[in-house]
Design a protein around this motif. Sequence first.
Motif, PDB file in Angstrom:
ATOM      1  N   GLN A 161       0.763  -1.403   0.317  1.00  0.00           N
ATOM      2  CA  GLN A 161       0.084  -0.127  -0.109  1.00  0.00           C
ATOM      3  C   GLN A 161       0.569   1.126  -0.335  1.00  0.00           C
ATOM      4  OE1 GLN A 161      -3.081   0.632   3.402  1.00  0.00           O
ATOM      5  NE2 GLN A 161      -3.842   2.432   2.288  1.00  0.00           N
ATOM      6  N   THR A 162       0.263   1.983  -0.962  1.00  0.00           N
ATOM      7  CA  THR A 162       1.232   3.358  -0.686  1.00  0.00           C
ATOM      8  C   THR A 162       0.553   4.259  -0.342  1.00  0.00           C
ATOM      9  OG1 THR A 162       0.785   3.793  -3.771  1.00  0.00           O
ATOM     10  CG2 THR A 162       2.960   2.322  -2.834  1.00  0.00           C
ATOM     11  N   LYS A 163      -1.132   4.577  -0.420  1.00  0.00           N
ATOM     12  CA  LYS A 163      -1.411   5.663  -0.852  1.00  0.00           C
ATOM     13  C   LYS A 163      -2.319   5.782   0.713  1.00  0.00           C
ATOM     14  CE  LYS A 163      -4.042   9.300  -3.371  1.00  0.00           C
ATOM     15  NZ  LYS A 163      -4.739   9.443  -4.513  1.00  0.00           N
ATOM     16  N   ASP A 164      -3.036   6.821   1.584  1.00  0.00           N
ATOM     17  CA  ASP A 164      -4.389   6.172   2.349  1.00  0.00           C
ATOM     18  C   ASP A 164      -5.358   5.600   1.626  1.00  0.00           C
ATOM     19  OD1 ASP A 164      -1.987   6.409   4.230  1.00  0.00           O
ATOM     20  OD2 ASP A 164      -3.326   8.175   5.121  1.00  0.00           O
ATOM     21  N   VAL A 165      -6.125   4.972   1.968  1.00  0.00           N
ATOM     22  CA  VAL A 165      -7.971   4.920   2.410  1.00  0.00           C
ATOM     23  C   VAL A 165      -8.670   4.646   2.589  1.00  0.00           C
ATOM     24  CG1 VAL A 165      -9.099   2.568   1.005  1.00  0.00           C
ATOM     25  CG2 VAL A 165      -6.552   2.542  -0.416  1.00  0.00           C
ATOM     26  N   ALA A 166      -9.870   5.188   2.375  1.00  0.00           N
ATOM     27  CA  ALA A 166     -10.686   5.492   3.045  1.00  0.00           C
ATOM     28  C   ALA A 166     -12.376   4.800   2.724  1.00  0.00           C
ATOM     29  CB  ALA A 166     -11.437   6.906   4.025  1.00  0.00           C
ATOM     30  N   ILE A 167     -12.596   3.794   3.658  1.00  0.00           N
ATOM     31  CA  ILE A 167     -13.403   3.528   3.096  1.00  0.00           C
ATOM     32  C   ILE A 167     -14.542   3.967   4.236  1.00  0.00           C
ATOM     33  CG2 ILE A 167     -15.655   0.856   2.722  1.00  0.00           C
ATOM     34  CD1 ILE A 167     -12.094  -0.474   3.192  1.00  0.00           C
ATOM     35  N   GLU A 188     -18.931   7.297  11.131  1.00  0.00           N
ATOM     36  CA  GLU A 188     -18.732   8.801   9.605  1.00  0.00           C
ATOM     37  C   GLU A 188     -18.702  10.052  10.100  1.00  0.00           C
ATOM     38  OE1 GLU A 188     -19.739   9.387   4.943  1.00  0.00           O
ATOM     39  OE2 GLU A 188     -20.753   7.846   5.956  1.00  0.00           O
ATOM     40  N   ALA A 189     -19.562  10.777  11.269  1.00  0.00           N
ATOM     41  CA  ALA A 189     -20.199  11.802  11.809  1.00  0.00           C
ATOM     42  C   ALA A 189     -19.708  12.575  12.396  1.00  0.00           C
ATOM     43  CB  ALA A 189     -21.738  11.690  12.207  1.00  0.00           C
ATOM     44  N   SER A 190     -18.224  11.941  12.930  1.00  0.00           N
ATOM     45  CA  SER A 190     -17.394  12.175  14.149  1.00  0.00           C
ATOM     46  C   SER A 190     -16.127  11.407  14.141  1.00  0.00           C
ATOM     47  CB  SER A 190     -17.854  11.031  15.054  1.00  0.00           C
ATOM     48  OG  SER A 190     -18.027   9.921  15.163  1.00  0.00           O
ATOM     49  N   THR A 191     -15.871  11.203  12.341  1.00  0.00           N
ATOM     50  CA  THR A 191     -14.336  11.015  12.070  1.00  0.00           C
ATOM     51  C   THR A 191     -14.316  11.671  10.637  1.00  0.00           C
ATOM     52  OG1 THR A 191     -15.062   8.115  12.540  1.00  0.00           O
ATOM     53  CG2 THR A 191     -13.320   8.756  11.848  1.00  0.00           C
ATOM     54  N   PRO A 192     -13.308  12.226  10.696  1.00  0.00           N
ATOM     55  CA  PRO A 192     -12.961  13.461   9.871  1.00  0.00           C
ATOM     56  C   PRO A 192     -12.203  12.537   8.818  1.00  0.00           C
ATOM     57  CG  PRO A 192     -12.441  13.960  12.277  1.00  0.00           C
ATOM     58  CD  PRO A 192     -13.331  13.112  11.853  1.00  0.00           C
ATOM     59  N   ILE A 193     -11.788  13.188   7.546  1.00  0.00           N
ATOM     60  CA  ILE A 193     -10.436  12.560   6.788  1.00  0.00           C
ATOM     61  C   ILE A 193     -10.476  13.815   6.116  1.00  0.00           C
ATOM     62  CG2 ILE A 193     -11.843  10.256   7.406  1.00  0.00           C
ATOM     63  CD1 ILE A 193     -12.675  10.708   4.615  1.00  0.00           C
ATOM     64  N   THR A 194      -9.073  13.129   5.481  1.00  0.00           N
ATOM     65  CA  THR A 194      -8.942  14.614   4.309  1.00  0.00           C
ATOM     66  C   THR A 194      -8.983  13.854   2.503  1.00  0.00           C
ATOM     67  OG1 THR A 194      -7.215  15.284   5.856  1.00  0.00           O
ATOM     68  CG2 THR A 194      -7.089  15.732   3.654  1.00  0.00           C
ATOM     69  N   ARG A 195     -10.176  13.984   2.535  1.00  0.00           N
ATOM     70  CA  ARG A 195     -10.420  13.077   1.238  1.00  0.00           C
ATOM     71  C   ARG A 195      -9.723  14.025   0.114  1.00  0.00           C
ATOM     72  NH1 ARG A 195     -15.473  11.667   1.035  1.00  0.00           N
ATOM     73  NH2 ARG A 195     -16.822  11.864   2.477  1.00  0.00           N
ATOM     74  N   GLN A 196      -9.315  14.734  -0.343  1.00  0.00           N
ATOM     75  CA  GLN A 196      -8.075  14.877  -1.251  1.00  0.00           C
ATOM     76  C   GLN A 196      -6.658  14.030  -1.106  1.00  0.00           C
ATOM     77  OE1 GLN A 196      -9.127  17.593   1.212  1.00  0.00           O
ATOM     78  NE2 GLN A 196     -10.272  18.768  -0.287  1.00  0.00           N
ATOM     79  N   ALA A 197      -6.046  13.362   0.074  1.00  0.00           N
ATOM     80  CA  ALA A 197      -4.655  13.453  -0.110  1.00  0.00           C
ATOM     81  C   ALA A 197      -5.487  11.498   0.216  1.00  0.00           C
ATOM     82  CB  ALA A 197      -4.152  13.737   1.919  1.00  0.00           C
ATOM     83  N   MET A 198      -6.251  10.831  -0.382  1.00  0.00           N
ATOM     84  CA  MET A 198      -6.752   9.214   0.031  1.00  0.00           C
ATOM     85  C   MET A 198      -7.448   8.674  -0.975  1.00  0.00           C
ATOM     86  SD  MET A 198      -8.856   9.125   3.345  1.00  0.00           S
ATOM     87  CE  MET A 198      -7.049  10.237   4.770  1.00  0.00           C
TER      88      MET A 198
END
Length: 437
Positions: free
Chosen positions: A29-35, A66-76
């Motif tokens: 794995q080289t890039k973060d993944v969010a499901i 999902e409501a309380s777990t923020p993510i940086t969508r541009q980086a994954m």
Amino acid sequence: MKALNKINIILVMLCVSLCIAQQTPATKQTKDVAIVGATLHLGNGNVIENGIVVFGDGKIKSIGPEASTPITRQAMDIIDAKGKHIYPGFIVSNGTLGLVEVDAVKASSDLSEMGTYNPHIRSIIAYNAESKVVESMRPNGVLLGQVVPRGGRISGTSSVVQYDAWNWEDAAIKTDNGMHINWPNSFSRGRWWLGEDPGLKPNKDYSKQVKELTDYFNNAKSHIKGDKNEHHLPYEAMSGLFDGSKRLFINADDEKGITDAVNFAKSQGISNITIVGGYQASKVANFLKQNNVSVMLQRVHTRPELEDHDYDYTFKQAKALVDAGVLVSLEPSGQMERMNSRNLPFYAGTTVAYGLTKAQALQLITQNAAKIMGIDTMYGTLEVGKSATLFISEGDALDMRTNLVSKAFIDGRDLSLETHQTELWKRYSEKYNNQQD
């Protein structure tokens, strides 16, 4: 002409190798993944609706609603899994995947070694990571497993592997951490083909066989404590049992055998004990709990062995043991056990119909199995810091109708779900669809 013949031979060999080639193992794995948006079944009894799991560098970084777990969508990479389900990778207990490819072809079998006492035999070095049978596990969410030798009184050591690798070194998660023995049967059936009564009868050699095993263990301990200049590989291989670094897995089914086996192990100073099979384990469930003995329970989808047992006896065993507080996982040994290992989630699903909750049933093939095998610090549940070994199912993964795996990851690596079987399914689906047109 000879050169041309050689070229033809090489081309034929290449074609054959391509026909039997396995899916190439996934890259690191080289890039973060969010499901996002899925129902998360954590494997520890908890469920998160509309959840999100983020993983990078092969490990889970965050998990929660999902409501309380923020993510940086541009980086994954974002995977939308709304309406779907996420599970930890299922784990095969007491498995022989990768040790036999075709049962009828002797040259493809590394299942057992000659001799009665083989504690020095390492099953891991015989593991075939490119087995077609092994790769067929992944589409059902079965991603990890124990590689266990068979045969003899002491079979050898087992290891734990993940099911997407180039070779056994890459596959190995934990090596040589379990020793496996076959406890003598206290009862046996008459050989009907010799005119004997096929019913159960006491094994007249039981005490003798137990004494032989006891003597072997005592001799091993004496050797380990004795002259270090004198080497005895089988005895020395047993040292891990006495210092606690190896778990003792005892194949035993009847009530007397299970009780005697546990008492034997305790008398030898062995504390890490698991009963494998355990057909009558529920009869001594309190004894097992008191002695902190876990059970790898025999295949759920089997017929009762005794004529006075209920038709659903094997279906109810897991519920009885779990209620008694025994740590239980499910194992697939028996006829066609390697192929049937892919049915592991459906064995767990059957226990739901006979009393366990879905969360408890899931634990039988995730958290509990990981604990027994000693890999629970990294595998078996979905938790921050643990391995991103998980999969996405379109529906309930314990139900054969809805276990439809669309994505699977081992240590964060995005796996191929293609197998020889899926290739044939697509091939013939196209054939018959074209005929209908």
